[in-house]
Motif scaffolding. Structure first.
Motif, PDB file in Angstrom:
ATOM      1  N   LEU A   2      29.795  43.522  38.920  1.00 20.70           N
ATOM      2  CA  LEU A   2      30.307  42.305  39.538  1.00 20.70           C
ATOM      3  C   LEU A   2      30.969  41.337  38.561  1.00 20.70           C
ATOM      4  O   LEU A   2      31.655  40.410  38.992  1.00 20.70           O
ATOM      5  N   ALA A   3      30.761  41.527  37.269  1.00 19.34           N
ATOM      6  CA  ALA A   3      31.382  40.637  36.284  1.00 19.34           C
ATOM      7  C   ALA A   3      31.761  41.444  35.049  1.00 19.34           C
ATOM      8  O   ALA A   3      30.974  42.257  34.573  1.00 19.34           O
ATOM      9  N   ASN A   4      32.962  41.227  34.559  1.00 20.62           N
ATOM     10  CA  ASN A   4      33.454  41.940  33.379  1.00 20.62           C
ATOM     11  C   ASN A   4      34.048  40.926  32.402  1.00 20.62           C
ATOM     12  O   ASN A   4      35.068  40.307  32.701  1.00 20.62           O
ATOM     13  N   PHE A   5      33.397  40.757  31.259  1.00 17.50           N
ATOM     14  CA  PHE A   5      33.880  39.845  30.227  1.00 17.50           C
ATOM     15  C   PHE A   5      34.518  40.672  29.114  1.00 17.50           C
ATOM     16  O   PHE A   5      33.906  41.598  28.593  1.00 17.50           O
ATOM     17  N   THR A   6      35.746  40.327  28.729  1.00 20.38           N
ATOM     18  CA  THR A   6      36.439  41.000  27.633  1.00 20.38           C
ATOM     19  C   THR A   6      36.496  40.078  26.419  1.00 20.38           C
ATOM     20  O   THR A   6      36.804  38.892  26.555  1.00 20.38           O
TER      21      THR A   6
ATOM     22  N   ASP B 279      17.153  40.995  39.881  1.00 18.50           N
ATOM     23  CA  ASP B 279      17.853  40.131  38.935  1.00 18.50           C
ATOM     24  C   ASP B 279      19.150  40.782  38.458  1.00 18.50           C
ATOM     25  O   ASP B 279      19.212  42.001  38.293  1.00 18.50           O
ATOM     26  N   PRO B 280      20.166  39.996  38.183  1.00 18.03           N
ATOM     27  CA  PRO B 280      21.378  40.549  37.582  1.00 18.03           C
ATOM     28  C   PRO B 280      21.080  41.084  36.192  1.00 18.03           C
ATOM     29  O   PRO B 280      20.163  40.612  35.515  1.00 18.03           O
ATOM     30  N   GLU B 281      21.836  42.081  35.786  1.00 16.51           N
ATOM     31  CA  GLU B 281      21.611  42.737  34.504  1.00 16.51           C
ATOM     32  C   GLU B 281      22.886  42.753  33.667  1.00 16.51           C
ATOM     33  O   GLU B 281      23.990  42.818  34.213  1.00 16.51           O
ATOM     34  N   LEU B 282      22.699  42.705  32.379  1.00 20.06           N
ATOM     35  CA  LEU B 282      23.794  43.020  31.470  1.00 20.06           C
ATOM     36  C   LEU B 282      23.704  44.532  31.275  1.00 20.06           C
ATOM     37  O   LEU B 282      23.008  45.031  30.404  1.00 20.06           O
ATOM     38  N   CYS B 283      24.391  45.265  32.123  1.00 17.63           N
ATOM     39  CA  CYS B 283      24.156  46.708  32.199  1.00 17.63           C
ATOM     40  C   CYS B 283      24.991  47.497  31.209  1.00 17.63           C
ATOM     41  O   CYS B 283      24.736  48.684  30.993  1.00 17.63           O
ATOM     42  N   HIS B 284      25.985  46.858  30.607  1.00 17.91           N
ATOM     43  CA  HIS B 284      26.822  47.611  29.671  1.00 17.91           C
ATOM     44  C   HIS B 284      27.563  46.643  28.759  1.00 17.91           C
ATOM     45  O   HIS B 284      28.113  45.649  29.214  1.00 17.91           O
ATOM     46  N   TYR B 285      27.563  46.942  27.470  1.00 17.34           N
ATOM     47  CA  TYR B 285      28.412  46.208  26.531  1.00 17.34           C
ATOM     48  C   TYR B 285      28.769  47.161  25.398  1.00 17.34           C
ATOM     49  O   TYR B 285      27.937  47.931  24.918  1.00 17.34           O
ATOM     50  N   SER B 286      30.020  47.155  24.991  1.00 14.35           N
ATOM     51  CA  SER B 286      30.462  48.138  24.007  1.00 14.35           C
ATOM     52  C   SER B 286      31.775  47.712  23.361  1.00 14.35           C
ATOM     53  O   SER B 286      32.466  46.804  23.838  1.00 14.35           O
TER      54      SER B 286
ATOM     55  N   ALA C  78      28.213  37.284  25.510  1.00 16.01           N
ATOM     56  CA  ALA C  78      28.239  37.436  26.970  1.00 16.01           C
ATOM     57  C   ALA C  78      27.106  36.642  27.614  1.00 16.01           C
ATOM     58  O   ALA C  78      27.299  35.968  28.633  1.00 16.01           O
ATOM     59  N   LEU C  79      25.915  36.718  27.026  1.00 14.32           N
ATOM     60  CA  LEU C  79      24.773  35.985  27.571  1.00 14.32           C
ATOM     61  C   LEU C  79      24.957  34.478  27.405  1.00 14.32           C
ATOM     62  O   LEU C  79      24.648  33.700  28.319  1.00 14.32           O
ATOM     63  N   GLU C  80      25.459  34.079  26.248  1.00 10.71           N
ATOM     64  CA  GLU C  80      25.672  32.651  26.010  1.00 10.71           C
ATOM     65  C   GLU C  80      26.732  32.076  26.952  1.00 10.71           C
ATOM     66  O   GLU C  80      26.641  30.914  27.359  1.00 10.71           O
TER      67      GLU C  80
ATOM     68  N   GLN D 252      27.402  34.365  36.347  1.00 10.32           N
ATOM     69  CA  GLN D 252      28.677  34.743  36.957  1.00 10.32           C
ATOM     70  C   GLN D 252      28.505  35.960  37.862  1.00 10.32           C
ATOM     71  O   GLN D 252      29.161  36.069  38.901  1.00 10.32           O
ATOM     72  N   THR D 253      27.599  36.848  37.478  1.00  7.05           N
ATOM     73  CA  THR D 253      27.308  38.020  38.310  1.00  7.05           C
ATOM     74  C   THR D 253      26.763  37.591  39.665  1.00  7.05           C
ATOM     75  O   THR D 253      27.125  38.139  40.712  1.00  7.05           O
ATOM     76  N   LYS D 254      25.882  36.595  39.666  1.00  4.69           N
ATOM     77  CA  LYS D 254      25.343  36.067  40.924  1.00  4.69           C
ATOM     78  C   LYS D 254      26.452  35.473  41.795  1.00  4.69           C
ATOM     79  O   LYS D 254      26.521  35.711  43.001  1.00  4.69           O
TER      80      LYS D 254
END
Length: 200
Positions: free
Chosen positions: A55-59, A113-120, A157-159, A165-167
């Motif tokens: 639901l949210a993609n931060f670049t 709960d929303p998750e930070l499911c991927h970062y790379s 991303a967390l900060e 934003q996912t919510k």
């Protein structure tokens, strides 16, 4: 004549008694239909089929300066321009039957709960800008730089509020989908704190 009348009365009472016993017997029959109950699990099944919905993609784009320190040799240095991304999602397979409730024309869904499911790191769009005194230590230098850059992506991303934003995006994206499936107004609710998945 009397015998004939008696026979007719006997037959009449046998017929009436048979009808009465038949109707009474139907009410006692365990296989007869007593009440119609319908339970719909369509929404839950559809949500489970969706799995983890992104639901949210931060670049991010970062300039990373990495240095290895030696006592007697020049310190190898590298400057990298790193691009990466972080994705916030909600795992709908965690939704259980008791998390979905109906009140009048409203469907209340308690989401995990929303998750930070991927970062790379996006290595395709990242590049080495410059290296100095790298020689035999270049691979170690670059690996360390990319590792630090990936950790920074998670932290940033967390900060910057990717979970919140996912919510918000769930209301914009997921809510209309559930309303279309259920035909009801949908209210999304969450637990008190968010969780993180390991990076992939």
């Amino acid at each position: 004549m009397f015998r004939g009348l008696r026979s007719i009365l006997i037959i009449f009472f046998i017929v009436i008694g048979s009808i009465f016993l038949w109707e009474k017997g139907k009410s006692l029959n365990p296989f007869s239909q007593q009440e119609i109950r319908t339970t719909h699990n369509m929404v839950l099944k559809e949500m489970s089929a969706l799995g983890k919905i992104e639901l949210a993609n931060f670049t991010f784009r970062d300039v990373v300066e990495q240095e290895l320190k030696f006592n007697y040799l020049p310190n190898p240095k590298a400057i990298l321009i790193v691009q990466g991304n972080a994705i916030g999602c909600i795992d709908l397979t965690k939704v259980k039957a008791e998390d979905v409730a109906t009140k009048d024309d409203t469907l209340i869904v308690h989401l995990p709960d929303p998750e930070l499911c991927h970062y790379s790191i996006d290595h395709k769009n990242s590049r080495i800008y410059d290296t100095q005194y790298a020689f035999m230590n270049e691979q170690t230098l670059l690996n360390e730089a990319y590792s630090r850059a990936q950790d920074k992506i998670k932290e940033s991303a967390l900060e910057m509020g990717i979970l919140e934003q996912t919510k918000k995006n769930a209301d914009l994206v997921l809510k209309p989908i559930l309303e279309k499936i259920s035909g009801k107004k949908v209210v999304l609710q969450y637990q008190l704190r968010a969780t993180l998945d390991k990076p992939k």
